[in-house]
Design an enzyme around this catalytic site. Structure first.
Site, PDB file in Angstrom:
ATOM      1  N   ASP A  82     -15.335  10.247   0.369  1.00 21.78           N
ATOM      2  CA  ASP A  82     -15.912   9.562   1.532  1.00 21.78           C
ATOM      3  C   ASP A  82     -16.525  10.552   2.539  1.00 21.78           C
ATOM      4  O   ASP A  82     -15.998  11.640   2.749  1.00 21.78           O
ATOM      5  CB  ASP A  82     -14.750   8.800   2.207  1.00 21.78           C
ATOM      6  N   TRP A  92       0.864  -1.188   0.000  1.00 20.88           N
ATOM      7  CA  TRP A  92       0.000   0.000   0.000  1.00 20.88           C
ATOM      8  C   TRP A  92       0.901   1.238   0.000  1.00 20.88           C
ATOM      9  O   TRP A  92       1.877   1.306   0.761  1.00 20.88           O
ATOM     10  CB  TRP A  92      -0.896   0.005   1.259  1.00 20.88           C
ATOM     11  N   LYS A 122     -16.357   6.984  -8.045  1.00 25.46           N
ATOM     12  CA  LYS A 122     -15.097   6.393  -7.590  1.00 25.46           C
ATOM     13  C   LYS A 122     -15.473   5.179  -6.744  1.00 25.46           C
ATOM     14  O   LYS A 122     -16.044   5.326  -5.660  1.00 25.46           O
ATOM     15  CB  LYS A 122     -14.325   7.425  -6.766  1.00 25.46           C
ATOM     16  N   ASP A 162      -2.603   5.653  -2.929  1.00 24.97           N
ATOM     17  CA  ASP A 162      -2.945   6.650  -1.911  1.00 24.97           C
ATOM     18  C   ASP A 162      -1.743   7.519  -1.574  1.00 24.97           C
ATOM     19  O   ASP A 162      -1.866   8.475  -0.816  1.00 24.97           O
ATOM     20  CB  ASP A 162      -3.439   5.965  -0.631  1.00 24.97           C
ATOM     21  N   CYS A 175     -10.830   1.905  -7.464  1.00 23.25           N
ATOM     22  CA  CYS A 175      -9.911   2.314  -6.407  1.00 23.25           C
ATOM     23  C   CYS A 175      -9.948   1.211  -5.366  1.00 23.25           C
ATOM     24  O   CYS A 175     -10.991   0.627  -5.114  1.00 23.25           O
ATOM     25  CB  CYS A 175     -10.391   3.637  -5.806  1.00 23.25           C
ATOM     26  N   ASP A 230     -14.500   2.473  -4.484  1.00 18.38           N
ATOM     27  CA  ASP A 230     -13.387   2.156  -3.593  1.00 18.38           C
ATOM     28  C   ASP A 230     -13.553   0.754  -3.000  1.00 18.38           C
ATOM     29  O   ASP A 230     -14.644   0.155  -3.043  1.00 18.38           O
ATOM     30  CB  ASP A 230     -13.350   3.215  -2.476  1.00 18.38           C
TER      31      ASP A 230
END
Ligand code: DGJ
Length: 720
Positions: free
Chosen positions: A354, A186, A463, A535, A513, A465
């Site tokens: 978000d 990540w 998007k 990210d 994503c 996620d």
């Protein structure tokens, strides 16, 4: 001999007298001639057992198309089944084949399609069990790519279990290769790893329920001499988003077996009598023109033959995403003020990330409760969308449909929809569970919920996620013996939902994503034409991440945003010009608080966007070349050449400034040698730009970037 050819490559197969199918040749085009000497020339090694008691017929020495378990070839088989009597061996031999002019579709899975294809459907049969293996190989002539998928049909009268069924097996008669894979974590996705092969099994795999941040379903074998613009490479990519394995096995006689497919780990698939199982599709290519050609071939193939969206070839809007600007801390006033600033600088799409739904003030609640929080939004979602679109912006929305928070109405109503094993406490990651997408009721619920949401307001971008991996794998909708089908069935469920939603809303631009680039693969590209790359938004970190991503995937598919400094992930300060050069390598946008910037900074952004729009077609869809630099550890350079060849944008970034260096020249690629190109007031031939190059400015500070534009022009008058 069975030959499949593309413009520059060739794949040749031979049905041996025994009925085994050999992979005789994969390389540049040499003609559709008799290549049977390749097999007869193989010198037999001792100790290996003969096959069928034929003296010196040693399958382990032969490059097979799709090797079984149960004969003297004791390398890793391409497939393995358990039959009802408990036996595990099989013996598949040639049955028949046909050439098709139309490539068959795959039901419920992503697949490539295009013009000028030739498909070979080769059927192998085990005469003891009557099971069949149908191997479908397609040559995409113009794109120089092959695809392969395999279907297994249970011809027995009983159930059987498939334990492994790879999409692709390539047996090669040498181990003189470097293995190239994409690895990381990540925030550090897609690092390019290249190392020489050694005896044994090596490669990458995922057991995470997604392709993952740490590895990618891509594998390549390059000659040690292969560089960006010369040398041979065989490269493979899997159109799949779940557990995969991509392995190269070097045997004791210096042969290489390369395999790509669903990870056999935690995969047992029960097939009733007469039922069939279809693998995902793999694509593969051979080029002798180096790694730039490999990347360009993949880019063009994915854009033309895999991405299904109407946006495949459409210019993508410059967006502003509020995530790093506000995180969860926003209200209607802040969003509207941000949107005002966005419109003023020339942004085209405003993305609300978000935190807009349920009671979501942080990441501990509300996933699954996709009802807009009207208090936070200052009214209905539709009213907010109208306010934003009235400013001349399009509106986009963040969603994480596959998840549910324990603190949510959805979880309270349907605790059994969260993936878990009854009697055990399921693991939470980021305070959330995964919804059981194997369950048709969950699939229907998500399709209905997303349909309703996307109908209530003028939402032009989503998007999608996905912020955690699969643990506690189990679905009450599957029989006990089918629990190890869970991971693949999850992906089939996801693909079903994606197919339904993207088909119903063809004008919505979908961006994948997964906590950054945790599911950046060719399978997702089929449904969503772009994906957030990482990210980590730091420009310098992004150089490596984007170089790895663009090694395989089209740059326009790669979400790249300018974010604030000091950078939120690594604290680095990089000037905005450098951040722009790096973000413009891919699908360009902003993710910072415009309200916190000075008027001068906003003016710079306005100019950046205006220039970008003039260059957008080339930057998003131009042929992408990695350029040769002097110090690979300290420099990155690339250029894009428009499809019609009339414009080129060149970018160069130096990481650390060094004393007492002499500025060097950057040689360009992809221009027409005999044509002329203008940079400012300077006009030179393509030959000169490519052979002599641009004089690089001397970096005056760390993280120094430069960008140039070349436009094709008339030959200047010759001064005597
Ligand atoms: C992870 C994504 O990668 C971020 O861009 C952001 O959308 C957050 N999730 C929101 O929770």
């Amino acid at each position: 001999m069975l030959h499949l050819v593309t413009k520059h490559a060739q794949l040749s197969l031979q049905v041996l007298p025994s009925g085994h199918v050999a992979l005789v040749y994969l390389g540049s085009r040499i003609g559709e001639t008799d290549l049977s000497y390749v097999v007869t020339d193989i010198k037999r090694a001792s100790y290996l057992a003969d096959t069928d008691s034929i003296k010196d017929f040693k399958l382990e020495q032969i490059s097979q198309l799709y090797p079984a378990y149960g004969n003297p070839d004791l390398r890793t088989p391409a497939h393995k089944e358990v039959y009802s009597d408990g036996s595990r061996i099989s013996d598949f031999r040639y049955s028949h084949h046909e050439f098709l002019t139309v490539k068959p579709q795959l039901d419920g899975l992503p697949y490539a399609s295009g013009d000028q294809t030739q498909t070979l459907r080769l059927v192998l049969q085990d005469t003891v069990t009557d099971c069949e293996l149908a191997i479908t190989i397609t040559a995409f002539y113009d794109h120089d790519v092959f695809t392969q998928s395999v279907q297994f049909t249970n011809g027995t009268k009983e159930e059987l279990t498939i334990q492994s069924l790879q999409s692709l097996n390539l047996d090669l008669l040498t181990d003189q290769y470097d293995l190239i894979t994409l690895t990381g974590a990540w925030g550090r996705e897609m690092g390019i790893s290249r190392r020489g092969l050694y005896q044994g099994i090596q490669g990458v795999d995922s057991k995470r329920g997604a392709s993952g941040h740490g590895q990618n379903p891509f594998i390549a074998l390059a000659d040690a001499e292969t560089m960006e613009n010369q040398g041979s490479v065989i490269a493979c990519s899997l159109l799949y988003s779940g557990n995969f394995s991509a392995l190269a096995e070097v045997d004791m006689h210096q042969n290489t077996r390369l395999q790509l497919g669903i990870n056999p780990f935690e995969f047992d698939w029960t097939l009733a009598a007469g039922e069939a199982f279809q693998t995902p599709e793999a694509c593969f290519l051979y080029t002798d023109q180096g790694l730039n050609a490999m990347s360009q071939t993949f880019h063009r193939f994915f854009q033309d033959c895999v991405v299904r969206s109407r946006y495949a070839d459409k210019e993508r809007p410059v967006l502003l995403n509020n995530w790093e600007a506000t995180y969860f801390d926003f209200d209607a006033q802040k969003l509207t003020a941000l949107a005002d600033e966005a419109a003023a600088v020339g942004v085209e799409l405003f993305v609300l990330d978000d935190g807009w739904f349920g009671d979501r003030k942080d990441d501990t609640t509300s996933l699954g409760d996709w009802q807009p929080n009207e208090e936070k939004l200052g009214g209905t979602l539709n009213e907010l969308v109208q306010r934003i679109t009235a400013k001349g912006l399009r509106f986009g929305l963040w969603l994480e449909p596959e998840m549910v928070s324990p603190a949510s109405d959805l979880y309270h109503a349907h605790p059994d929809w969260a993936v878990q094993v009854a009697g055990r406490t399921p693991q939470q990651v980021r305070h959330q569970y995964v919804l059981d997408l194997c369950n048709p009721a969950v699939q229907e619920y998500l399709i209905a919920t997303l349909t309703e949401l996307l109908t209530t307001a003028d939402i032009r971008y989503v998007k999608w996620d996905m912020n955690r991996n699969l643990t506690d794998c189990y679905s009450p909708t599957l029989a006990p013996k089918r629990q190890s089908e869970f991971a693949h069935r999850y992906i089939l469920g996801l693909y079903r939902i994606l197919a339904a939603v993207t088909t119903r809303f063809p004008d919505v631009l979908f961006e994948g994503c997964a906590g950054g680039g945790g599911r950046f693969d060719a399978g997702m590209l089929y449904y969503m034409p772009q994906s957030w790359a990482s990210d980590d938004t730091d420009a310098i970190e992004r150089l490596k991440i984007q170089a790895g991503t663009a090694l395989v995937y089209p740059p326009v598919a790669m979400g790249c945003h300018i974010s604030a400094v000091p950078n939120h992930q690594v604290g680095r300060i990089t000037e905005i010009a450098t951040r722009a050069v790096v973000a413009q390598q891919g699908n360009f946008g902003y993710e910072l608080n415009l309200l916190a910037l000075s008027e001068e900074e906003k003016l710079v952004i306005k100019e950046q966007i205006a220039t970008y729009k003039k260059r957008r077609r080339t930057l998003q869809f131009g042929l992408h070349y990695r350029l040769r630099v002097y110090d690979k550890e300290n420099e990155f350079a690339w250029m894009k050449v428009s499809k019609d060849g009339t414009q080129a944008i060149i970018s160069h970034v130096t990481l650390l400034a060094k004393p007492n260096t002499v500025p060097k020249r950057l040689k360009l690629l992809g221009l027409q040698p005999e044509l002329f190109y203008r940079m400012g007031d300077t006009v030179r031939s393509g030959k000169e730009w490519q052979q002599i190059g641009i004089s690089l400015p001397k970096p005056t500070h760390d993280f120094f970037a430069a960008q140039w534009e070349l436009t094709q022009t008339e030959q200047p008058p010759v001064l005597l």
